[in-house]
Design an enzyme around this catalytic site. Structure first.
Site, PDB file in Angstrom:
ATOM      1  N   ASP A 122      27.164  49.937  -0.737  1.00  0.00           N
ATOM      2  CA  ASP A 122      26.917  48.672  -0.213  1.00  0.00           C
ATOM      3  C   ASP A 122      27.376  47.731  -1.075  1.00  0.00           C
ATOM      4  OD1 ASP A 122      25.739  46.653   1.311  1.00  0.00           O
ATOM      5  OD2 ASP A 122      23.770  46.891   0.301  1.00  0.00           O
ATOM      6  N   GLU A 162      32.052  44.188  -1.442  1.00  0.00           N
ATOM      7  CA  GLU A 162      32.947  43.233  -1.162  1.00  0.00           C
ATOM      8  C   GLU A 162      33.810  43.044  -2.593  1.00  0.00           C
ATOM      9  OE1 GLU A 162      29.686  42.937  -0.444  1.00  0.00           O
ATOM     10  OE2 GLU A 162      30.091  43.808   1.726  1.00  0.00           O
ATOM     11  N   ASP A 220      24.227  42.583   7.506  1.00  0.00           N
ATOM     12  CA  ASP A 220      22.867  41.964   7.654  1.00  0.00           C
ATOM     13  C   ASP A 220      22.641  41.259   8.702  1.00  0.00           C
ATOM     14  OD1 ASP A 220      22.361  43.245   4.989  1.00  0.00           O
ATOM     15  OD2 ASP A 220      22.369  41.435   4.054  1.00  0.00           O
TER      16      ASP A 220
END
Ligand code: GLC
Length: 734
Positions: free
Chosen positions: A366, A369, A454
């Site tokens: 997670d 990015e 999300d």
């Protein structure tokens, strides 16, 4: 109430013109002085033109790791280009591409977009971003997949602009039937033009070029339960027992960031999980797996081995002046591994032993990015060029030397997942690895499954999940899902049931929610809701043989599991526009209810007859019907002419091996396929699997054994046709 308006300078509104990137073209001349290379190739019978821009100061066209299979390329002269495709270098760090986009041509793919199925009419920025505001204005998002399909039935064309630098795809926002891509790079690029061909062929060719998802480990096709966070050992144990005692099928519990010692990756909190090893093995005894989250940020802490080791080995991203790049994420101030470097990937994959040694089954990557709490915007959204490399956040080491982070930012998640998968493979060479990721670049499907970040417990997000996942699947990422029940906000009983109705068809099937939101485990809303959700999850488990067969189809053809109707009905102009239904494989049409207090919705049935899964109703297409879909019923219909293999209900996929299978036959003549393998090893990739082509005619089942490569189980087979049910034997070649 008095309002003081003196502080507002209303004239500002007029001073800033509304910009359309389609018209904002400051430089008309082409500054390109490098070399353009044209090559032609063929994959899956689709012709591909590769156009490569080689910069003067570069010896080679920089390659991303997206492409994993090179066809035999034939150099060619500049051919006639479709759609009046054109490009120029508009500035030293910006290329502009443009092409025709006739009004009747829907645009599909482009990875993860908060959009209806057709992406036209707006600008899509591809720059990996931790953006949790999923609304109409959400752009960019976590994933960057520069692969777009221009849909024209069997004459569709696809473009793949292989560059990890920031891209903006303006899909006719000016409504002048022209599209424009602006690519901010100093490093050249490669543009692949596929087709013309039907969409399944384009996706087959693209996924040959960039890879496909291997047959997933069977357990990863079961139900995942997650929450940010199950805080301690006892909570996790209780959760597992709760599932088993309530007889709600589940395979995996996912541990979010709080299992760690102050969010230090490769640690477990001794205080809250004092007996981590025994927890994992006790769970395994009742057929539960564990997946742990692993973020890239490494806590800046000189008493923490992962940090000191990574610094000593020089594996973290550094600024142009040679100092460490630091920003805040969950652990506080953190350093970020430079996954572009082979040494970093090897180091990371070795470190994963920490998890495999303790029996962790899979890894969830997670925040990759990568997300920074201190620097949410990494590039001015209006930037017309990349800043000079040394003025970018930090530098990264590539095979062709150091580059500014933004040139390769879109690869950060990809390379992290590559390291993770390699680590799992190194530690457990005979087990199919499971990696889940939020950020991605083209080709990610070779390394990880994806979820879409999300979302919220909102009806709008339930609605958007369908077209978003369809575009994700068309972009090569077949193993995908969104958080069932919604991640943020407070869900409701009705929303959760409706979400499971849709979610049982997500290839990646996980309920997840955030800490402040209302708990949404399947039993949290009382008995009636629980029994509805149980029925839905049981249906998912019954579908397991069909799902495994679809993954086999994916790995051999590239077909996603969730498909837009146009995939199978290219001549049906209505089907091409349907954005809120999908086909799950060829034979199951899913039409989920996505509105509160709604039990009747219009459903478009393509040609043929369609049998409701949870009722006796049959619908005939091509036509819309108003269909009653009561809460808790499976909102899906089987095509007449199909044979669908269904398993018996099980509590975990561990029970599947000897589980009986019934072939449900719809219609007087029907066909289907059934695939099986050992569910965990790589033997299936070497031909150790069984595959039957099934046909039903004149009241008889004919099973043609196409592959008889693995020891069958002792399972029993049955057929069900209308009211008739009986046992059958499948032919083998042994
Ligand atoms: C990010 C993830 C979310 C996770 C949270 C805490 O927001 O998208 O799924 O629960 O971080 O780790």
């Amino acid at each position: 109430m008095t309002v003081d308006t003196s502080a507002n300078d209303w004239t500002k509104a007029r001073r800033k013109p509304v910009k359309s990137s389609a018209t904002q073209d400051d430089s008309r001349t082409d500054k390109f002085s490098g070399r353009i290379v044209y090559e032609q190739g063929l994959l899956s019978n689709v012709s591909i033109l590769r156009i490569g821009a080689v910069m003067n100061d570069e010896t080679a066209v920089p390659r991303t790791p997206a492409v994993c299979l090179e066809p035999d390329w034939t150099p060619t002269q500049r051919p006639d280009l479709p759609l009046n495709l054109d490009w120029k270098q508009a500035a030293s760090a910006r290329f502009e591409f443009s092409f025709d986009l006739p009004a009747a041509v829907p645009c599909l793919g482009l990875g993860e977009r908060f959009s209806a199925l057709d992406l036209r009419g707006t600008v899509h920025t591809l720059l990996a971003t931790d953006n949790s505001d999923h609304n109409e204005a959400a752009d960019p998002l976590y994933k960057s997949i520069p692969f777009l399909i221009l849909y024209s039935g069997n004459q569709s064309i696809a473009l793949f602009l292989d560059s990890a630098a920031p891209q903006k795809w303006d899909l006719d926002s000016a409504l002048n039937e022209r599209a424009k891509i602006s690519l901010l790079t100093r490093r050249g690029w490669q543009l692949y033009v596929f087709g013309p061909a039907p969409v399944p062929d384009l996706v087959a060719a693209y996924t040959q070029l960039t890879g496909r998802c291997d047959q997933p480990p069977r357990w990863s096709l079961g139900h995942f339960q997650c929450r940010w966070s199950y805080p301690d050992d006892q909570t996790v144990r209780d959760l597992a027992v709760e599932f088993r005692s309530r007889q709600i099928p589940c395979d995996t519990i996912v541990l979010d960031i709080d299992y760690m010692d102050e969010y230090r990756v490769f640690t477990v909190s001794g205080e809250r999980f004092p007996r981590f090893n025994s927890m994992v093995s006790d769970l395994s005894a009742i057929n539960f797996r564990l997946v742990t989250i692993v973020d890239p940020g490494v806590k800046y802490d000189f008493d923490y081995a992962t940090f000191t080791e990574g610094s000593r080995l020089d594996l973290f991203c550094k600024k142009a002046d040679g100092t460490l790049f630091l920003d805040e994420v969950w652990p506080g101030v953190s350093a970020f591994p430079d996954f572009m470097k082979q040494e970093t990937r090897s180091w990371w994959s070795e470190k994963l032993r920490f998890y495999t040694d303790q029996g962790i089954s899979g890894i969830w990557n997670d925040m990759n990015e990568p997300a920074f709490f201190g620097k949410k915007v990494v590039l001015d959204p209006d930037a017309l060029e990349l800043p000079e490399p040394e003025r970018q956040l930090f530098m990264q080491e590539t095979e062709s030397g150091p580059v500014g982070h933004l040139e390769v930012r879109n690869l950060y998640g990809f390379e992290m997942c590559r390291a993770t998968r390699e680590g799992l493979l190194k530690q457990r060479p005979d087990e199919r690895p499971f990696v889940l990721t939020r950020s991605a670049y083209a080709g990610i499907q070779r390394h990880a499954a994806v979820w879409l970040g999300d979302n919220m417990s909102w009806w709008e997000h339930l609605r958007k999940a369908v077209p978003m996942l369809l575009n994700v699947g068309l972009s090569g990422m077949a193993f995908c899902g969104v958080d069932i029940g919604g991640f943020g906000g407070h869900g409701s009983a009705e929303l959760l049931v409706r979400w499971y109705e849709q979610g049982i068809f997500y290839p990646f099937f996980r309920n997840h929610s955030m800490m402040e939101s209302r708990a949404q485990e399947p039993w949290m809303f009382g008995e009636d809701v629980e029994s509805k959700i149980r029925h839905l999850i049981e249906t998912r488990y019954k579908l397991l043989p069909y799902i495994e067969t679809l993954f086999f189809e994916h790995r051999t053809t590239g077909a996603p599991l969730m498909r837009p109707l146009l995939w199978h009905y290219p001549d049906d102009t209505v089907a091409a526009r349907v954005s809120d239904q999908f086909l799950f494989g060829r034979d199951i049409l899913v039409a989920p209810v996505v509105e509160r207090a709604t039990v009747i919705r219009p459903v478009y049935f393509p040609e043929g007859r369609w049998h409701s899964i949870d009722s006796d109703q049959v619908f005939t297409g091509p036509s819309f019907h108003a269909v009653k879909l009561e809460l808790g019923k499976v909102p899906a219909f089987v095509r007449e002419g199909a044979i669908v293999p269904l398993a018996e209900v099980m509590q975990s996929t561990a029970e599947y091996r000897d589980n009986g299978i019934t072939f449900y036959i719809f219609g007087d003549t029907a066909d289907g396929a059934f695939y099986e393998d050992d569910g965990s090893s790589f033997a299936c990739l070497r031909g150790s699997y069984n595959l039957w082509q099934l046909t039903w005619q004149n009241g008889n089942l004919h099973s043609e054994c196409r592959k008889d490569g693995c020891e069958g189980s002792t399972r029993k087979y049955r057929i069900k046709h209308g009211l008739t049910e009986r046992s059958v034997e499948l032919n083998t070649t042994r």
